[in-house]
Design an enzyme around this catalytic site. Sequence first.
Site, short mmCIF file in Angstrom:
data_model
loop_
_atom_site.label_atom_id
_atom_site.label_comp_id
_atom_site.label_asym_id
_atom_site.label_seq_id
_atom_site.Cartn_x
_atom_site.Cartn_y
_atom_site.Cartn_z
CG ASP A 178 -1.95 -1.06 1.26
OD1 ASP A 178 -2.08 -1.78 0.25
OD2 ASP A 178 -2.66 -1.18 2.26
CG ASP A 341 -11.49 -1.71 -0.60
OD1 ASP A 341 -10.57 -2.52 -0.46
OD2 ASP A 341 -11.41 -0.71 -1.34
O1 1PR Z 1 -10.55 3.14 -5.38
O2 1PR Z 1 -9.62 2.43 -7.55
O3 1PR Z 1 -8.66 4.39 -6.39
O4 1PR Z 1 -8.32 2.09 -5.52
C1 1PR Z 1 -7.80 2.36 -4.25
C2 1PR Z 1 -7.17 1.10 -3.74
O5 1PR Z 1 -6.52 1.41 -2.51
C3 1PR Z 1 -8.18 0.00 -3.45
O6 1PR Z 1 -7.68 -1.22 -3.95
C4 1PR Z 1 -8.26 -0.06 -1.92
O7 1PR Z 1 -8.39 -1.40 -1.48
C5 1PR Z 1 -6.91 0.49 -1.51
N1 1PR Z 1 -6.96 1.25 -0.23
C6 1PR Z 1 -7.51 2.45 -0.05
N2 1PR Z 1 -7.30 2.86 1.23
C7 1PR Z 1 -6.62 1.89 1.85
C8 1PR Z 1 -6.14 1.91 3.24
O8 1PR Z 1 -5.56 0.95 3.74
N3 1PR Z 1 -6.38 3.02 3.94
N4 1PR Z 1 -5.74 -0.24 1.20
C9 1PR Z 1 -6.39 0.87 0.94
C10 1PR Z 1 -6.24 -1.41 1.03
C11 1PR Z 1 -5.90 -3.52 1.73
C12 1PR Z 1 -4.92 -4.45 1.24
C13 1PR Z 1 -3.99 -4.87 2.34
C14 1PR Z 1 -4.57 -6.17 2.79
C15 1PR Z 1 -3.60 -7.06 3.50
N5 1PR Z 1 -5.38 -2.21 1.68
O9 1PR Z 1 -4.23 -3.93 0.19
O10 1PR Z 1 -2.76 -4.92 1.79
O11 1PR Z 1 -5.70 -5.91 3.64
O12 1PR Z 1 -3.20 -6.51 4.69
P1 1PR Z 1 -2.68 -7.41 5.89
O13 1PR Z 1 -2.03 -8.61 5.30
O14 1PR Z 1 -1.70 -6.56 6.62
O15 1PR Z 1 -3.90 -7.76 6.71
P2 1PR Z 1 -9.34 3.07 -6.22
#
Ligand code: 1PR
Length: 505
Positions: A178, A341
Amino acid sequence: MQVLFASSSENPGSTGLGVIPYPITKFSTTDPSTPSGRKSVPHMGWNRSWRAWTPPVEGDSKLWRDEDDYYFVHSYAAIVPPGTQVDSAAGEYVYTLGRYGSETFMSSVRRGNVFGTQFHPEKSGPAGLDLLRRWLEASPSELSSAPTTPTPPFRYTDPSPVKREGTGLTSRIVACLDVRSNDHGDLVVTKGDQYDVREKSDDRGVRNLGKPVELAQRYYTDGADEICFLNITSFRSSALLDQPMLEVVRNAAETVFVPLTIGGGIKDTTDPDGTRRSALEVAGAYFRSGADKVSIGSEAVIAVEEMLAREKNGEPALSGTTGIETISTGYGSQAVVVSIDPKRVYVDTTSPDWIEQVDPAHRPCLVIGDEATSRTAPEEKGKAWWYQCTISGGRAVRDIDVVQLAQGVERLGAGEVLLNSIDRDGTGKGFDLDLIRLVRGAVGIPVVASSGAGSAGDFVEVFRETGVEAGLAAGIFHRKEVGIDEVKEGVQKGGLAVRRCDLDV
Ligand code: 1PR
């Protein structure tokens, strides 16, 4: 590779170059060799390729590796029905084989100095690089001659020595980064829990877990099967011209030879000078920089909402204009991942008519704690919940559930689902098996399980209990709590196939 062949059912009116006089056809989604009787198409992931011609063709041995896992991503192939003899046009070409479920196909071919691979050697780690080296280093005399011995037709040997259970694909382990700017303006890999990436301390700074390209290189060396970069603040501004993620992908692709997915901000945008960029153009810029797939989040939710509304009004469901449709038409469905999500929405089950609280449209998405898996925590027993989709990194909820979204994006042309869980993200409590089983059973495209991994055992469990094609983790890898090889060893001991790679080749 496919254009070298005689024809393809992908485009029945056109002929191929005919260098290999054999037809290309599409994989079947029904398959007696898998437990469910189905398999996902595209065939996407790491699978075996082996030399199988009998007797051996003189001189060709050193041009191929005996048998190895390579990265495949395709829906069509030169499918060879078992036991058939393929007349290789007077011995002018040789081929290697691969197997996807019950279908055997040509995984690479050579005719003179023309090679074709159905897999992607440039994305197949050290094994793929070694193959390219062998071909580039072969002498002209080795390549110019047709493989004239033995006399055709060749008959391929029984593939059973390399047979794996099910489809033949390995269980893929994906490392996710991320990425966002921290408060000093540096692009960093961050990771929080339940989508909160700021420190718990008073300053609430963005957690900094490393530099994106350096971490990607580390995970490649550690044996990750795929690397995913998510630009998590793309909802704020994502003008293509000042998109720093393009450079991240370009630099990573120079040294990381496994598939790269890039997500965040794949949508129609406007540059600061007013130039409008379509989602297709944005995706194209990433593909040209070295990305293999783009991942669409928020825009996918909007696209499916609009599709369902059109359908309700009796209009044609597909508009042909969404990013998912234009990119999958232009680059193939395998290049389009949808990142979901979802959040659990609990229902009060104390009243007898509690089911009435749930919109009938969302009832197929309902999970009841009693019927749930061994993973259901004691406090969840007797509870009921459904999974609601969110946009903008979980900041806004929408009236659409995870089954509606997953099935909707499949209809629009997405080739893979990346299934996160806001409830489990960063908790280390294990994957949300109820959620993953629900989505895996609802679509025919590959599913990547994400969020909550805390140990190698969590991966074994998610693969065994849900049948997903890939498992993704972020936090445990970034914090070096569990290594990628440790996960792979665990998964292998759990009886599942994984790609183990040797970087010294
Ligand atoms: O909406 O097309 O612009 O895409 C934005 C992207 O950013 C989406 O794929 C969304 O999931 C991601 N995103 C947005 N905000 C966050 C955040 O964390 N604040 N991250 C985010 C999503 C989830 C996974 C993470 C897993 C594994 N992160 O990517 O890596 O949950 O984590 P873990 O193994 O530590 O539990 P758009």
